[in-house]
Write a protein that holds these residues in place. Structure first.
Motif, PDB file in Angstrom:
ATOM      1  N   PHE A 103      -3.270   0.085 -20.171  1.00  0.00           N
ATOM      2  CA  PHE A 103      -2.403  -0.942 -20.761  1.00  0.00           C
ATOM      3  C   PHE A 103      -2.738  -2.327 -20.220  1.00  0.00           C
ATOM      4  O   PHE A 103      -2.662  -3.315 -20.969  1.00  0.00           O
ATOM      5  N   LEU A 104      -3.102  -2.434 -18.953  1.00  0.00           N
ATOM      6  CA  LEU A 104      -3.559  -3.728 -18.444  1.00  0.00           C
ATOM      7  C   LEU A 104      -4.779  -4.209 -19.223  1.00  0.00           C
ATOM      8  O   LEU A 104      -4.872  -5.383 -19.600  1.00  0.00           O
ATOM      9  N   GLU A 105      -5.719  -3.314 -19.483  1.00  0.00           N
ATOM     10  CA  GLU A 105      -6.920  -3.686 -20.233  1.00  0.00           C
ATOM     11  C   GLU A 105      -6.601  -4.006 -21.685  1.00  0.00           C
ATOM     12  O   GLU A 105      -7.362  -4.727 -22.343  1.00  0.00           O
ATOM     13  N   ALA A 106      -5.465  -3.496 -22.177  1.00  0.00           N
ATOM     14  CA  ALA A 106      -5.019  -3.814 -23.534  1.00  0.00           C
ATOM     15  C   ALA A 106      -4.174  -5.091 -23.573  1.00  0.00           C
ATOM     16  O   ALA A 106      -3.681  -5.472 -24.639  1.00  0.00           O
ATOM     17  N   GLY A 107      -3.994  -5.734 -22.425  1.00  0.00           N
ATOM     18  CA  GLY A 107      -3.255  -6.990 -22.380  1.00  0.00           C
ATOM     19  C   GLY A 107      -1.763  -6.844 -22.247  1.00  0.00           C
ATOM     20  O   GLY A 107      -1.011  -7.765 -22.598  1.00  0.00           O
ATOM     21  N   VAL A 108      -1.284  -5.711 -21.711  1.00  0.00           N
ATOM     22  CA  VAL A 108       0.148  -5.434 -21.606  1.00  0.00           C
ATOM     23  C   VAL A 108       0.564  -5.394 -20.137  1.00  0.00           C
ATOM     24  O   VAL A 108      -0.064  -4.700 -19.325  1.00  0.00           O
ATOM     25  N   ALA A 109       1.621  -6.113 -19.784  1.00  0.00           N
ATOM     26  CA  ALA A 109       2.170  -6.063 -18.431  1.00  0.00           C
ATOM     27  C   ALA A 109       2.706  -4.664 -18.133  1.00  0.00           C
ATOM     28  O   ALA A 109       3.094  -3.920 -19.044  1.00  0.00           O
ATOM     29  N   VAL A 110       2.739  -4.303 -16.857  1.00  0.00           N
ATOM     30  CA  VAL A 110       3.081  -2.937 -16.461  1.00  0.00           C
ATOM     31  C   VAL A 110       4.254  -2.936 -15.482  1.00  0.00           C
ATOM     32  O   VAL A 110       4.313  -3.737 -14.545  1.00  0.00           O
ATOM     33  N   ILE A 111       5.186  -2.011 -15.721  1.00  0.00           N
ATOM     34  CA  ILE A 111       6.263  -1.674 -14.797  1.00  0.00           C
ATOM     35  C   ILE A 111       6.042  -0.216 -14.425  1.00  0.00           C
ATOM     36  O   ILE A 111       6.164   0.659 -15.281  1.00  0.00           O
ATOM     37  N   LEU A 139       6.285  -2.815  -9.416  1.00  0.00           N
ATOM     38  CA  LEU A 139       6.437  -1.468  -8.876  1.00  0.00           C
ATOM     39  C   LEU A 139       7.918  -1.215  -8.637  1.00  0.00           C
ATOM     40  O   LEU A 139       8.581  -2.002  -7.952  1.00  0.00           O
ATOM     41  N   THR A 140       8.446  -0.130  -9.184  1.00  0.00           N
ATOM     42  CA  THR A 140       9.900   0.049  -9.168  1.00  0.00           C
ATOM     43  C   THR A 140      10.388   0.736  -7.887  1.00  0.00           C
ATOM     44  O   THR A 140      10.919   1.842  -7.917  1.00  0.00           O
ATOM     45  N   HIS A 141      10.208   0.047  -6.773  1.00  0.00           N
ATOM     46  CA  HIS A 141      10.937   0.421  -5.560  1.00  0.00           C
ATOM     47  C   HIS A 141      12.351  -0.129  -5.742  1.00  0.00           C
ATOM     48  O   HIS A 141      12.685  -1.233  -5.314  1.00  0.00           O
ATOM     49  N   ASN A 142      13.184   0.675  -6.387  1.00  0.00           N
ATOM     50  CA  ASN A 142      14.447   0.179  -6.911  1.00  0.00           C
ATOM     51  C   ASN A 142      15.445  -0.255  -5.838  1.00  0.00           C
ATOM     52  O   ASN A 142      16.323  -1.078  -6.090  1.00  0.00           O
ATOM     53  N   TYR A 143      15.314   0.273  -4.612  1.00  0.00           N
ATOM     54  CA  TYR A 143      16.285  -0.097  -3.588  1.00  0.00           C
ATOM     55  C   TYR A 143      16.144  -1.560  -3.183  1.00  0.00           C
ATOM     56  O   TYR A 143      17.073  -2.138  -2.610  1.00  0.00           O
ATOM     57  N   SER A 144      15.008  -2.181  -3.487  1.00  0.00           N
ATOM     58  CA  SER A 144      14.857  -3.613  -3.219  1.00  0.00           C
ATOM     59  C   SER A 144      15.701  -4.452  -4.167  1.00  0.00           C
ATOM     60  O   SER A 144      15.837  -5.659  -3.967  1.00  0.00           O
ATOM     61  N   GLY A 145      16.303  -3.841  -5.187  1.00  0.00           N
ATOM     62  CA  GLY A 145      17.166  -4.561  -6.105  1.00  0.00           C
ATOM     63  C   GLY A 145      18.621  -4.634  -5.679  1.00  0.00           C
ATOM     64  O   GLY A 145      19.412  -5.355  -6.293  1.00  0.00           O
ATOM     65  N   TYR A 146      19.003  -3.907  -4.624  1.00  0.00           N
ATOM     66  CA  TYR A 146      20.390  -3.916  -4.168  1.00  0.00           C
ATOM     67  C   TYR A 146      20.743  -5.274  -3.558  1.00  0.00           C
ATOM     68  O   TYR A 146      19.947  -5.865  -2.813  1.00  0.00           O
ATOM     69  N   TYR A 333      14.597  -4.452 -13.416  1.00  0.00           N
ATOM     70  CA  TYR A 333      14.255  -4.733 -14.817  1.00  0.00           C
ATOM     71  C   TYR A 333      14.657  -6.145 -15.227  1.00  0.00           C
ATOM     72  O   TYR A 333      13.956  -6.808 -15.994  1.00  0.00           O
ATOM     73  N   ALA A 334      15.791  -6.614 -14.732  1.00  0.00           N
ATOM     74  CA  ALA A 334      16.204  -7.990 -15.046  1.00  0.00           C
ATOM     75  C   ALA A 334      15.221  -8.999 -14.454  1.00  0.00           C
ATOM     76  O   ALA A 334      14.810  -9.967 -15.117  1.00  0.00           O
ATOM     77  N   ASP A 335      14.826  -8.761 -13.204  1.00  0.00           N
ATOM     78  CA  ASP A 335      13.854  -9.650 -12.573  1.00  0.00           C
ATOM     79  C   ASP A 335      12.504  -9.565 -13.279  1.00  0.00           C
ATOM     80  O   ASP A 335      11.797 -10.569 -13.421  1.00  0.00           O
ATOM     81  N   ALA A 336      12.134  -8.359 -13.703  1.00  0.00           N
ATOM     82  CA  ALA A 336      10.877  -8.190 -14.426  1.00  0.00           C
ATOM     83  C   ALA A 336      10.902  -8.951 -15.747  1.00  0.00           C
ATOM     84  O   ALA A 336       9.891  -9.535 -16.172  1.00  0.00           O
ATOM     85  N   ALA A 337      12.063  -8.968 -16.412  1.00  0.00           N
ATOM     86  CA  ALA A 337      12.182  -9.725 -17.658  1.00  0.00           C
ATOM     87  C   ALA A 337      11.978 -11.212 -17.406  1.00  0.00           C
ATOM     88  O   ALA A 337      11.304 -11.911 -18.182  1.00  0.00           O
ATOM     89  N   ASP A 338      12.546 -11.727 -16.329  1.00  0.00           N
ATOM     90  CA  ASP A 338      12.342 -13.133 -15.984  1.00  0.00           C
ATOM     91  C   ASP A 338      10.859 -13.412 -15.716  1.00  0.00           C
ATOM     92  O   ASP A 338      10.303 -14.407 -16.184  1.00  0.00           O
TER      93      ASP A 338
END
Length: 387
Positions: A103-111, A139-146, A333-338
Motif C-alpha cells: 500500500f505504501l508503494e501504491a501511494g496509500v498511508a498506513v495504520i 503504529l497502533t500502540h493504543n495505550y499511548s492514546g490515553y 485514529y483521531a490523531d492519524a486523521a489530523d
C-alpha cells in the motif's frame, strides 16, 4: 479534544484483515468511528476471497470494494479517484510487512497494528519503504492514546521528575494460563510462523516497553532477559522477565506474563526520578499517582484541573465518566486523521503518534530479548540485536 480533531471532513479508510471472528478488527473499526473522522469504504478481510467479500458486504461496503485479497485491493484502490486515504493493517503479525509495503508503494498511508513485523530485517525494510514513499505511517500502540499517559509524558519532558532513576513496567494477564488449543486468538499467537519469535514477548511485552519508552522519551540501551514456557506443549514464551538499562542512566525491569492467574489486563508503569515519581495502571486509566520527594502522594484525575494540553486534548467527557480502551484507541485514529489530512494538504503537522521508527525500536527490543534469553540472560545492546 482539539478543534482540529473534532472537525474536518471524514477520511476514507480501507482495512486488511479483521474479518469474522477477529477481535482486533472490530476494535479498530469502532475506534475509527468514534470521533467521526473516518469512513470504512474498502477491505480485504480474510485470506479466503469468498469470506472476505461476504464480510465486506455485511459491513455495508460497496460490492466492488469488497476485495478477495490485499494485492488486488492495493492495485485497484491506487487507480480510483476516490481512493482510500489510509489502510489499516489488522492481520496476524506475519501479514504486516507485505500488505503495508504494497500500500505504501501504491501511494496509500498506513495504520498498522503492533508489532511492526515478525523480524527485525522486515521492520528495517518497511522503514525504508516509508521513507521512499514519503507517506504517514502510524503504529497502533493504543495505550499511548490515553489522556493520563500523555500527562505522564508531558511531566517527564517538562522535568517535573528530574533525572530519571528507575523505570518499572509490567503487563500481566491470565488468559493463557491453561492450554487454549482451538482458540483462534491463542492459536496464531502461539505459532512462530505467524506471531514471530516471541509469544508474550511480542504480544504484550512490546506494549509495556513502548509505553515506558513513550513516557520517558528514551529507548532502552540494553536488556537482560529470561523467557519461559510454563504450559506444556507451548511453542512460544508465556512469561518474560527483563532487566533494562535505559539511555541516560536509568535502570528498570519489565515483566510480561499471560499465565498470571487473577490478572485481566494488568498493564502498569512506574517512573521514579530524583525529585518525584509517577504511577499509572491501565485498569484505572483515569487516575495518575504523583509523588514529590518529601510530600504526601496525590492523585491526578483525567478531566481535572492542572493537566497538560496534551492530556486535555485526549479527553472526551467530564471527569468521573470513565474513559478507557476504546477511547485510547480512538485517540490514535483521531490523531492519524489530523496527520494524514495535513499531509494531503501539504501542511506540516506535529504529532505524538507512534510511527515506523517506534516499530523498528520495538523489533530491536524483541530481538535483543530473544538473543539475551538464548544466552542465559546475557546483556544485549539493542543496536546489536540479531547480529
Amino acid at each position: 479534544m482539539t478543534a482540529e480533531t473534532m472537525g474536518g471532513a471524514r477520511l476514507r479508510l480501507g482495512m486488511v484483515g479483521g474479518g469474522e471472528g477477529a477481535f482486533i478488527g472490530g476494535v479498530h473499526r469502532m475506534a475509527a468511528r468514534l470521533d467521526d473522522r473516518w469512513t470504512l469504504v474498502a477491505g480485504a478481510f480474510s485470506s479466503d476471497p469468498a469470506r472476505s467479500q461476504a464480510f465486506g458486504r455485511s459491513l455495508g461496503l460497496a460490492q466492488e470494494r469488497c476485495y478477495g485479497d490485499w494485492r488486488a485491493m492495493a492495485q485497484a484502490e491506487a487507480k480510483r479517484a476516490d481512493r482510500i486515504d489510509a489502510v489499516a493493517i489488522v492481520t496476524p503479525n506475519h501479514m504486516h510487512h507485505g500488505p503495508a509495503k504494497a500500500f505504501l508503494e501504491a501511494g496509500v498511508a498506513v495504520i498498522c497494528d503492533k508489532p511492526l513485523t515478525t523480524t527485525l530485517d522486515d521492520a528495517l525494510d518497511l522503514a525504508d519503504a516509508v521513507r521512499r514513499a514519503g507517506l504517514p505511517f502510524v503504529l497502533t500502540h493504543n495505550y499511548s492514546g490515553y489522556a493520563m499517559v500523555r500527562q505522564m509524558r508531558a511531566m517527564v519532558a517538562d522535568g517535573v521528575l528530574g533525572a530519571l532513576r528507575v523505570v518499572q513496567a509490567e503487563y500481566a494477564q491470565d488468559w493463557l494460563a491453561s492450554d487454549q488449543t482451538g482458540n483462534k486468538q491463542a492459536d496464531w499467537r502461539g505459532d512462530p510462523k505467524r506471531a514471530g519469535g516471541g509469544g508474550a514477548l511480542g504480544d504484550i511485552a512490546t506494549h509495556a516497553y513502548h509505553l515506558a519508552a513513550y513516557v520517558t522519551g528514551s529507548a532502552a540501551d540494553a536488556v537482560s532477559a529470561e523467557t519461559s514456557r510454563f504450559v506444556p506443549g507451548r511453542r512460544l514464551d508465556d512469561d518474560v522477565q527483563i532487566r533494562l538499562r535505559w539511555a541516560g542512566g536509568a535502570r528498570g525491569q519489565l515483566w510480561a506474563s499471560q499465565v498470571a492467574i487473577g490478572c485481566a489486563n494488568g498493564l502498569r508503569l512506574r517512573v521514579y526520578g530524583e525529585k518525584a515519581a509517577l504511577e499509572w495502571s491501565q485498569e484505572e486509566p483515569d487516575l495518575l499517582r504523583f509523588a514529590r520527594l518529601g510530600e504526601a502522594p496525590r492523585t491526578m484525575r483525567r478531566g481535572g484541573p492542572g493537566l497538560s494540553p496534551a492530556a486535555q486534548a485526549a479527553t472526551r467527557i467530564p471527569a468521573g465518566h470513565p474513559e478507557g480502551y476504546l477511547e485510547g484507541f480512538a485517540q490514535i485514529y483521531a490523531d492519524a486523521a489530523d496527520l494524514i489530512g495535513a499531509h494531503k494538504q501539504g501542511r506540516a503537522h506535529a504529532t505524538m503518534l507512534p510511527d515506523v521508527d517506534d516499530g523498528v525500536d520495538g523489533m530491536r527490543f524483541i530481538q535483543a530479548a530473544l538473543d539475551s534469553a538464548a544466552g542465559d540472560g546475557r546483556w544485549v545492546a539493542l543496536h546489536e540485536a540479531g547480529r
